[in-house]
Write a protein that holds these residues in place. Structure first.
Motif, PDB file in Angstrom:
ATOM      1  N   UNK A   1     -23.795  14.148  20.602  1.00 14.69           N
ATOM      2  CA  UNK A   1     -24.120  15.140  19.583  1.00 14.69           C
ATOM      3  C   UNK A   1     -25.557  14.843  19.134  1.00 14.69           C
ATOM      4  N   UNK A   2     -26.505  15.708  19.457  1.00 14.29           N
ATOM      5  CA  UNK A   2     -27.900  15.428  19.071  1.00 14.29           C
ATOM      6  C   UNK A   2     -28.166  15.802  17.616  1.00 14.29           C
ATOM      7  N   UNK A   3     -27.444  15.134  16.736  1.00 11.05           N
ATOM      8  CA  UNK A   3     -27.463  15.398  15.297  1.00 11.05           C
ATOM      9  C   UNK A   3     -26.732  14.251  14.622  1.00 11.05           C
ATOM     10  N   UNK A   4     -26.712  14.193  13.284  1.00 13.71           N
ATOM     11  CA  UNK A   4     -25.960  13.126  12.633  1.00 13.71           C
ATOM     12  C   UNK A   4     -24.451  13.332  12.729  1.00 13.71           C
ATOM     13  N   UNK A   5     -23.738  12.248  12.647  1.00  8.54           N
ATOM     14  CA  UNK A   5     -22.290  12.258  12.477  1.00  8.54           C
ATOM     15  C   UNK A   5     -21.980  11.267  11.357  1.00  8.54           C
ATOM     16  N   UNK A   6     -20.704  10.958  11.155  1.00 12.69           N
ATOM     17  CA  UNK A   6     -20.326  10.148  10.005  1.00 12.69           C
ATOM     18  C   UNK A   6     -20.843   8.712  10.047  1.00 12.69           C
ATOM     19  N   UNK A   7     -21.396   8.287  11.167  1.00 15.51           N
ATOM     20  CA  UNK A   7     -21.973   6.946  11.233  1.00 15.51           C
ATOM     21  C   UNK A   7     -23.088   6.727  10.228  1.00 15.51           C
ATOM     22  N   UNK A   8     -23.783   7.795   9.849  1.00 16.27           N
ATOM     23  CA  UNK A   8     -24.875   7.650   8.880  1.00 16.27           C
ATOM     24  C   UNK A   8     -24.355   7.147   7.542  1.00 16.27           C
ATOM     25  N   UNK A   9     -23.094   7.422   7.244  1.00 12.38           N
ATOM     26  CA  UNK A   9     -22.497   6.997   5.980  1.00 12.38           C
ATOM     27  C   UNK A   9     -22.502   5.471   5.853  1.00 12.38           C
ATOM     28  N   UNK A  10     -22.470   4.760   6.976  1.00 15.58           N
ATOM     29  CA  UNK A  10     -22.396   3.306   6.963  1.00 15.58           C
ATOM     30  C   UNK A  10     -23.750   2.636   6.750  1.00 15.58           C
ATOM     31  N   UNK A  11     -24.831   3.399   6.804  1.00 13.00           N
ATOM     32  CA  UNK A  11     -26.175   2.865   6.563  1.00 13.00           C
ATOM     33  C   UNK A  11     -26.460   2.804   5.069  1.00 13.00           C
ATOM     34  N   UNK A  12     -27.200   1.787   4.636  1.00 14.05           N
ATOM     35  CA  UNK A  12     -27.652   1.724   3.254  1.00 14.05           C
ATOM     36  C   UNK A  12     -28.793   2.722   3.043  1.00 14.05           C
ATOM     37  N   UNK A  13     -28.954   3.172   1.806  1.00  9.72           N
ATOM     38  CA  UNK A  13     -29.949   4.209   1.496  1.00  9.72           C
ATOM     39  C   UNK A  13     -31.361   3.771   1.874  1.00  9.72           C
ATOM     40  N   UNK A  14     -31.759   2.560   1.480  1.00  4.94           N
ATOM     41  CA  UNK A  14     -33.109   2.075   1.791  1.00  4.94           C
ATOM     42  C   UNK A  14     -33.335   2.024   3.299  1.00  4.94           C
ATOM     43  N   UNK A  15     -32.344   1.552   4.018  1.00  8.66           N
ATOM     44  CA  UNK A  15     -32.477   1.435   5.473  1.00  8.66           C
ATOM     45  C   UNK A  15     -32.631   2.809   6.113  1.00  8.66           C
ATOM     46  N   UNK A  16     -31.850   3.771   5.648  1.00  8.90           N
ATOM     47  CA  UNK A  16     -31.937   5.111   6.216  1.00  8.90           C
ATOM     48  C   UNK A  16     -33.316   5.716   5.970  1.00  8.90           C
ATOM     49  N   UNK A  17     -33.835   5.575   4.765  1.00  8.04           N
ATOM     50  CA  UNK A  17     -35.144   6.140   4.441  1.00  8.04           C
ATOM     51  C   UNK A  17     -36.249   5.501   5.276  1.00  8.04           C
ATOM     52  N   UNK A  18     -36.198   4.183   5.441  1.00  6.99           N
ATOM     53  CA  UNK A  18     -37.197   3.503   6.278  1.00  6.99           C
ATOM     54  C   UNK A  18     -37.097   3.963   7.728  1.00  6.99           C
TER      55      UNK A  18
END
Length: 403
Positions: free
Chosen positions: A272-289
């Motif tokens: 899936x060339x898009x996000x899935x629920x795995x993004x939920x497991x990332x911390x906010x700071x890490x995702x933004x970086x």
């Protein structure tokens, strides 16, 4: 940053909104209906309703442009298959706005499951034997090749419309319900035993900047995950980077892969060339970086991190057999909910509006609810209004790569 998150109906879209908004970024959300859960987060500066990218592409692009201009948006983060329409029409977006997405031709290669199979083979990633069926006769011939088989449309998502004679979904879909054509083929593979392993990654300029590997111990209707548990990422990170390398060094965007773990050997199933629920497991700071590429090496979610969609777990408890109830109760009591700590409970109270929206879309079309929920924002490989000649040619090339 000033960010527009599109298709805000998705739980993972709401999570992205919360992550960026909590860090002080200005976030705007959009969807094709007003009841989308993410459009009611307290972390938003604004939200808007747009036309369907699938059914009214020109108006969709015009309305995205209006949102970008009105809110001085710098970055658009697509969260579902509107990404294809935005990528193909990127020249029509306002100058200066950045789309967090790969090029249309790269996305198409990944989304078409038949061309995806060829791509991962070139990248040296294991994949099950695959037969492409373009009519009912070739589909029947293909499934007869394998004592246990697994088949789905080249353009499908969310575990919907699976044809198999093995496992909990056996018999849910009949051969007569399948309509493979040269433009909309089906893939048939031997059924591979083992649990599903999913990944989510952000990529900037051909380099994986964040990565999560997870399993879904609990699923709604044996297809869509409702609890998510991070596991070791050693193999999947290497495979993801290999596939990105095969796409080209300029690829930027979000990629989510499904693998089957067969006694320790991972087999790539789809992308899936898009996000899935795995993004939920990332911390906010890490995702933004990770979005900016401001990392020296990939940020990897540690094994053991777990989240759930509590409302979905509760709903699932009422449709599963009674013997499943202890598992549901354990998850409700011990697994951290995706909304925990955000103090943003009003957003998820709009979940019934999403179900009503899906029911309206599916009415009279005999579609499963999960399929109907995304019907107005999906892309099934067809040409659409405003495509450039180069992208139209790229699409033909992708179809020609089917194996």
């Amino acid at each position: 940053m000033r960010v527009l998150v599109t298709s805000s109906r998705n739980t993972f879209a709401l999570d992205i909104i919360r992550k960026l908004g909590s860090l002080g970024h200005t976030v705007v959300a959009s969807d094709t209906y007003g009841g989308a859960v993410g459009s009611h987060s307290k972390y938003l500066a604004a939200h808007a309703v747009t036309a369907s990218p699938r059914f009214d592409t020109d108006r969709f692009i015009d309305e995205i442009n209006r949102i970008v201009a009105e809110h001085e948006i710098e970055l658009i983060i697509p969260t579902f298959e509107e990404v294809f329409y935005l990528a193909a029409r990127i020249a029509d977006l306002p100058a200066g706005v950045r789309l967090f997405s790969g090029s249309f031709d790269s996305l198409a290669r990944l989304h078409d499951k038949a061309s995806f199979k060829r791509l991962v083979v070139e990248a040296g990633v294991p994949v099950p034997e695959t037969v492409v069926a373009t009519d009912e006769e070739s589909l029947k011939e293909a499934i007869e090749r394998f004592p246990r088989y697994f088949a789905r449309a080249a353009f499908s998502r969310g575990g919907v419309g699976l044809l198999t004679n093995t496992g909990p979904l056996a018999g849910n879909f009949a051969v007569e319900d399948c309509t493979p054509t040269p433009d909309q083929p089906w893939l048939v593979q031997p059924f591979v035993d083992g649990p599903m392993v999913c990944t989510y990654s952000t990529i900037v300029n051909g380099r994986v900047t964040s990565h999560c590997t997870y399993r879904a111990p609990e699923q709604w209707a044996h297809s869509t995950g409702i609890t998510f548990l991070a596991i070791d990422s050693t193999d999947t990170l290497a495979y993801t980077q290999r596939i990105v390398d095969a796409l080209g060094e300029d690829f930027t965007g979000q990629l989510s892969f499904d693998f089957v773990d067969n006694d320790g050997q991972l087999y790539a199933i789809e992308c899936n060339p898009r996000p899935t629920n795995g993004v939920i497991l990332l911390e906010a700071d890490d995702f933004a970086k990770a979005l900016t590429g401001d990392v020296s090496e990939p940020i990897v979610v540690e094994p053991g991190v777990e989240r759930q969609v509590s409302l979905a777990v509760l709903a699932d408890a009422f449709v599963e057999p009674l013997r499943h109830l202890p598992t549901s109760l354990h998850d409700l009591l011990h697994v951290k909910d995706v909304g925990a700590g955000w103090h943003d409970s009003l957003a998820m109270l709009w979940s019934p509006a999403t179900l009503v929206h899906g029911a309206k879309l599916g009415r009279g079309q005999h579609k499963e609810l999960l399929g109907a929920l995304g019907d107005d924002i999906v892309w099934n490989g067809e040409p659409f209004d405003g495509m450039t000649e180069a992208d139209a040619e790229a699409l033909e090339s992708v179809h020609a790569q089917r194996v």
